[in-house]
Design a protein around this motif. Structure first.
Motif, PDB file in Angstrom:
ATOM      1  N   LEU A  91       1.349  -1.636   0.109  1.00  0.00           N
ATOM      2  CA  LEU A  91      -0.250  -0.264   0.118  1.00  0.00           C
ATOM      3  C   LEU A  91       0.703   0.779   0.266  1.00  0.00           C
ATOM      4  CD1 LEU A  91      -2.666  -0.672   2.777  1.00  0.00           C
ATOM      5  CD2 LEU A  91      -2.972  -1.108   0.742  1.00  0.00           C
ATOM      6  N   LYS A  92       0.497   2.010  -0.600  1.00  0.00           N
ATOM      7  CA  LYS A  92       1.138   3.807  -0.213  1.00  0.00           C
ATOM      8  C   LYS A  92      -0.184   4.717  -0.275  1.00  0.00           C
ATOM      9  CE  LYS A  92       2.337   7.745  -3.405  1.00  0.00           C
ATOM     10  NZ  LYS A  92       2.162   8.033  -4.623  1.00  0.00           N
ATOM     11  N   VAL A  93       0.263   4.641   1.679  1.00  0.00           N
ATOM     12  CA  VAL A  93      -0.832   5.600   1.650  1.00  0.00           C
ATOM     13  C   VAL A  93       0.033   6.494   2.470  1.00  0.00           C
ATOM     14  CG1 VAL A  93      -1.525   5.624   4.036  1.00  0.00           C
ATOM     15  CG2 VAL A  93      -0.699   3.334   3.148  1.00  0.00           C
ATOM     16  N   ASP A  94      -1.142   7.702   2.407  1.00  0.00           N
ATOM     17  CA  ASP A  94      -1.011   9.191   2.975  1.00  0.00           C
ATOM     18  C   ASP A  94      -0.602   9.312   4.055  1.00  0.00           C
ATOM     19  OD1 ASP A  94      -1.461  11.871   3.878  1.00  0.00           O
ATOM     20  OD2 ASP A  94      -2.544  12.191   2.538  1.00  0.00           O
ATOM     21  N   PRO A  95       0.654   9.604   4.944  1.00  0.00           N
ATOM     22  CA  PRO A  95       1.038  10.207   6.098  1.00  0.00           C
ATOM     23  C   PRO A  95       0.717  10.761   6.901  1.00  0.00           C
ATOM     24  CG  PRO A  95       3.140  11.130   5.556  1.00  0.00           C
ATOM     25  CD  PRO A  95       1.817  10.347   4.009  1.00  0.00           C
ATOM     26  N   ALA A  96      -0.315  12.005   6.198  1.00  0.00           N
ATOM     27  CA  ALA A  96      -0.899  12.180   7.257  1.00  0.00           C
ATOM     28  C   ALA A  96      -2.349  12.065   8.117  1.00  0.00           C
ATOM     29  CB  ALA A  96      -1.696  14.084   6.647  1.00  0.00           C
ATOM     30  N   THR A  97      -3.382  11.140   6.758  1.00  0.00           N
ATOM     31  CA  THR A  97      -4.600  11.097   7.462  1.00  0.00           C
ATOM     32  C   THR A  97      -4.622   8.927   6.928  1.00  0.00           C
ATOM     33  OG1 THR A  97      -4.728   9.919   4.747  1.00  0.00           O
ATOM     34  CG2 THR A  97      -5.346  12.562   5.634  1.00  0.00           C
ATOM     35  N   GLY A  98      -3.358   8.391   6.746  1.00  0.00           N
ATOM     36  CA  GLY A  98      -4.013   6.869   6.175  1.00  0.00           C
ATOM     37  C   GLY A  98      -4.538   6.141   5.278  1.00  0.00           C
ATOM     38  N   LYS A  99      -5.190   7.247   4.115  1.00  0.00           N
ATOM     39  CA  LYS A  99      -5.484   6.887   3.354  1.00  0.00           C
ATOM     40  C   LYS A  99      -4.334   6.059   2.320  1.00  0.00           C
ATOM     41  CE  LYS A  99      -8.293   8.648  -1.020  1.00  0.00           C
ATOM     42  NZ  LYS A  99      -8.407  10.091  -1.163  1.00  0.00           N
ATOM     43  N   THR A 100      -4.764   5.284   1.652  1.00  0.00           N
ATOM     44  CA  THR A 100      -4.385   4.283   1.001  1.00  0.00           C
ATOM     45  C   THR A 100      -4.711   5.155  -0.770  1.00  0.00           C
ATOM     46  OG1 THR A 100      -5.214   2.273   1.509  1.00  0.00           O
ATOM     47  CG2 THR A 100      -4.653   2.544  -0.547  1.00  0.00           C
ATOM     48  N   LEU A 101      -2.919   5.627  -1.269  1.00  0.00           N
ATOM     49  CA  LEU A 101      -3.413   6.285  -2.137  1.00  0.00           C
ATOM     50  C   LEU A 101      -2.813   5.534  -3.596  1.00  0.00           C
ATOM     51  CD1 LEU A 101      -1.026   8.626  -1.161  1.00  0.00           C
ATOM     52  CD2 LEU A 101      -3.149   9.485  -1.134  1.00  0.00           C
ATOM     53  N   LYS A 102      -2.761   4.162  -3.554  1.00  0.00           N
ATOM     54  CA  LYS A 102      -2.800   3.255  -4.401  1.00  0.00           C
ATOM     55  C   LYS A 102      -2.260   2.318  -3.638  1.00  0.00           C
ATOM     56  CE  LYS A 102      -0.363   5.878  -8.371  1.00  0.00           C
ATOM     57  NZ  LYS A 102       0.560   5.691  -9.906  1.00  0.00           N
ATOM     58  N   SER A 103      -2.478   0.321  -4.108  1.00  0.00           N
ATOM     59  CA  SER A 103      -2.025  -0.323  -4.015  1.00  0.00           C
ATOM     60  C   SER A 103      -1.886  -1.534  -5.502  1.00  0.00           C
ATOM     61  CB  SER A 103      -4.044  -0.924  -3.399  1.00  0.00           C
ATOM     62  OG  SER A 103      -3.900  -2.146  -3.015  1.00  0.00           O
ATOM     63  N   TYR A 104      -0.846  -2.187  -4.933  1.00  0.00           N
ATOM     64  CA  TYR A 104      -0.574  -3.762  -6.118  1.00  0.00           C
ATOM     65  C   TYR A 104      -0.452  -4.541  -5.105  1.00  0.00           C
ATOM     66  CZ  TYR A 104       1.947   1.037  -7.378  1.00  0.00           C
ATOM     67  OH  TYR A 104       2.177   2.304  -7.391  1.00  0.00           O
ATOM     68  N   GLU A 105      -0.634  -5.590  -5.696  1.00  0.00           N
ATOM     69  CA  GLU A 105      -0.629  -7.097  -5.174  1.00  0.00           C
ATOM     70  C   GLU A 105       0.527  -7.100  -4.873  1.00  0.00           C
ATOM     71  OE1 GLU A 105      -3.062  -9.412  -5.464  1.00  0.00           O
ATOM     72  OE2 GLU A 105      -4.203  -7.374  -6.000  1.00  0.00           O
ATOM     73  N   THR A 106       1.019  -7.825  -3.992  1.00  0.00           N
ATOM     74  CA  THR A 106       2.958  -8.512  -3.455  1.00  0.00           C
ATOM     75  C   THR A 106       3.129  -9.287  -4.303  1.00  0.00           C
ATOM     76  OG1 THR A 106       2.658  -7.364  -1.219  1.00  0.00           O
ATOM     77  CG2 THR A 106       4.418  -8.270  -1.983  1.00  0.00           C
TER      78      THR A 106
END
Length: 169
Positions: A91-106
């Motif tokens: 997960l690429k996560v906004d460090p201010a809000t915790g919102k997932t900005l992008k998600s990739y299969e590992t």
């Protein structure tokens, strides 16, 4: 026998553990040092991430993430990157809000070859280097260098053990 001889030649390094503070969460399972503190990922689901002060562990910032049973956190391109181990995602996560900005299969996620796995497992360590990140995935026995914005593999290297769990640079 050669390995034992090589091991005997290694210098003995004195060790001292200094307890500075307790983690601000129940199950800390990822750690990333940044200029103004330590990002700590809690493995209690759904995972929260905390930025803690170096001096005393007091919480500077806390966010709720969408990570499930996370293991691995790093910082790059203005975001947190988190291994959602049981979510089988990075997960690429906004460090201010915790919102997932992008998600990739590992990449390399699957059933581990050790222990008695009951479910597939994903990333177990992430580390940002330059403008890319490395991710260790124990089920594959590989460490992947990733292009963060596309989620594409740049290259892989074999993991040095049977259960690579964390990365550091």
């Amino acid at each position: 026998i050669a390995a034992d001889e090589d091991k005997a030649k290694l210098p003995l390094v004195a060790k001292r553990v200094e307890k500075v503070f307790r983690a601000p969460c129940q199950q800390p399972n990822a750690l990333q040092a940044v200029a103004d503190g330590l990002w700590i990922l809690d493995q209690v689901d759904p995972n929260k991430a905390y930025k803690a002060r170096y001096e005393d562990g007091s919480v500077l910032h806390e966010i709720q993430t969408e990570s499930i049973h996370g293991s691995g956190i790093t910082v790059g391109n203005g975001a947190l990157w988190i291994g959602s181990t049981w979510g089988l995602k990075t997960l690429k996560v906004d460090p201010a809000t915790g919102k997932t900005l992008k998600s990739y299969e590992t990449h390399g996620a699957g059933m581990n070859k050790f222990g008695r796995p009951t479910r597939p497992s994903g990333a177990h360590g992430l580390e940002w280097v330059g403008n890319q990140y490395w991710v260790a995935t124990p089920a594959s026995g590989l460490i992947y260098l990733m292009e963060p914005e596309s989620g594409e593999i740049v290259r892989t290297i074999p993991a040095p053990g049977w259960r690579t769990h964390g990365l550091a640079w």
